[in-house]
Write a protein that holds these residues in place. Structure first.
Motif, PDB file in Angstrom:
ATOM      1  N   TYR A  84      -3.032  -0.692   5.580  1.00 14.79           N
ATOM      2  CA  TYR A  84      -2.341   0.425   4.952  1.00 14.79           C
ATOM      3  C   TYR A  84      -1.629   1.349   5.942  1.00 14.79           C
ATOM      4  O   TYR A  84      -0.997   2.312   5.530  1.00 14.79           O
ATOM      5  CB  TYR A  84      -3.323   1.248   4.112  1.00 14.79           C
ATOM      6  N   PRO A 141       1.742   2.912   3.462  1.00 13.23           N
ATOM      7  CA  PRO A 141       1.941   1.968   2.361  1.00 13.23           C
ATOM      8  C   PRO A 141       3.414   1.916   1.956  1.00 13.23           C
ATOM      9  O   PRO A 141       4.132   2.918   2.010  1.00 13.23           O
ATOM     10  CB  PRO A 141       1.082   2.548   1.239  1.00 13.23           C
ATOM     11  N   GLU A 142       3.857   0.731   1.586  1.00 15.73           N
ATOM     12  CA  GLU A 142       5.237   0.476   1.181  1.00 15.73           C
ATOM     13  C   GLU A 142       6.234   0.816   2.287  1.00 15.73           C
ATOM     14  O   GLU A 142       7.360   1.222   2.029  1.00 15.73           O
ATOM     15  CB  GLU A 142       5.568   1.219  -0.111  1.00 15.73           C
ATOM     16  N   ASN A 143       5.797   0.719   3.538  1.00 12.67           N
ATOM     17  CA  ASN A 143       6.634   0.912   4.731  1.00 12.67           C
ATOM     18  C   ASN A 143       7.300   2.287   4.786  1.00 12.67           C
ATOM     19  O   ASN A 143       8.396   2.456   5.308  1.00 12.67           O
ATOM     20  CB  ASN A 143       7.685  -0.201   4.821  1.00 12.67           C
ATOM     21  N   ARG A 144       6.619   3.301   4.257  1.00  8.27           N
ATOM     22  CA  ARG A 144       7.140   4.673   4.310  1.00  8.27           C
ATOM     23  C   ARG A 144       6.693   5.335   5.614  1.00  8.27           C
ATOM     24  O   ARG A 144       5.618   5.051   6.142  1.00  8.27           O
ATOM     25  CB  ARG A 144       6.584   5.485   3.131  1.00  8.27           C
TER      26      ARG A 144
END
Length: 183
Positions: A84, A141-144
């Motif tokens: 994560y 998470p989600e490459n943020r």
């Protein structure tokens, strides 16, 4: 104590002189083809080993002089699997002052994922209450882009203080958890 620091400052030069004299002596010995050559070469190798051992002992002594146990603070960093959170850098502050800013390479990140622990900071710190704050920068998470902090207030005593910063994946929250604990 000032004399000790002067002694420590010239010791690397003395070691280099011994090694260069040894290298010169070895070239003289190698050019001499008599039977005593082997014993001189063996003596030279033994002297080199002693110099290396002395250098190691001096390094330990220098660290003890510069960071006595009564004022020593060591901060370590460890990581979990990294599902994560992908770490880019860590900024460490003690009592509001930035003391370390570390940027990681991919190899260092992989070593931390495999269970490695990094000595992030070594410092002298006066006795009393202090606050450590660590800022973790990376991809969440989600490459943020992700920037999170954790703080710890601790009481420095006459004993050496050891703190650990850890990044742990929480599958329940599906987020990274950042912790600072006193060991």
């Amino acid at each position: 104590m000032n004399c000790k620091f002067k002694t420590l400052a010239i010791l690397p030069y003395l070691i280099l002189m011994l090694l260069s004299v040894g290298a010169h002596s070895q070239s003289v010995v190698e050019s001499d083809a008599n039977s005593g050559e082997q014993t001189v070469t063996q003596q030279l190798q033994a002297l080199r080993k002693e110099v290396i051992a002395l250098n190691r002992d001096l390094f330990v002594l220098e660290e003890d002089l510069l960071f006595p146990s009564s004022t020593q603070l060591v901060v370590y960093l460890s990581m979990d699997v990294g599902t994560y959170f992908n770490l880019d850098s860590v900024e460490l502050q003690i009592d509001g002052n930035t003391v370390t800013h570390y940027l990681y390479t991919e190899k260092q990140i992989q070593a931390l994922y495999k269970g490695g622990v990094q000595k992030l900071h070594l410092d002298n710190l006066s006795q009393g209450e202090h606050e450590l704050t660590a800022f973790f920068i990376g991809k969440g998470p989600e490459n943020r882009d992700y920037k999170r902090a954790t703080s710890l207030t601790f009481n420095k005593t006459a004993e050496p203080a050891t703190l650990e910063l850890s990044i742990i994946d929480s599958s329940v929250k599906q987020q990274p958890v950042f912790k600072a604990v006193e060991l």
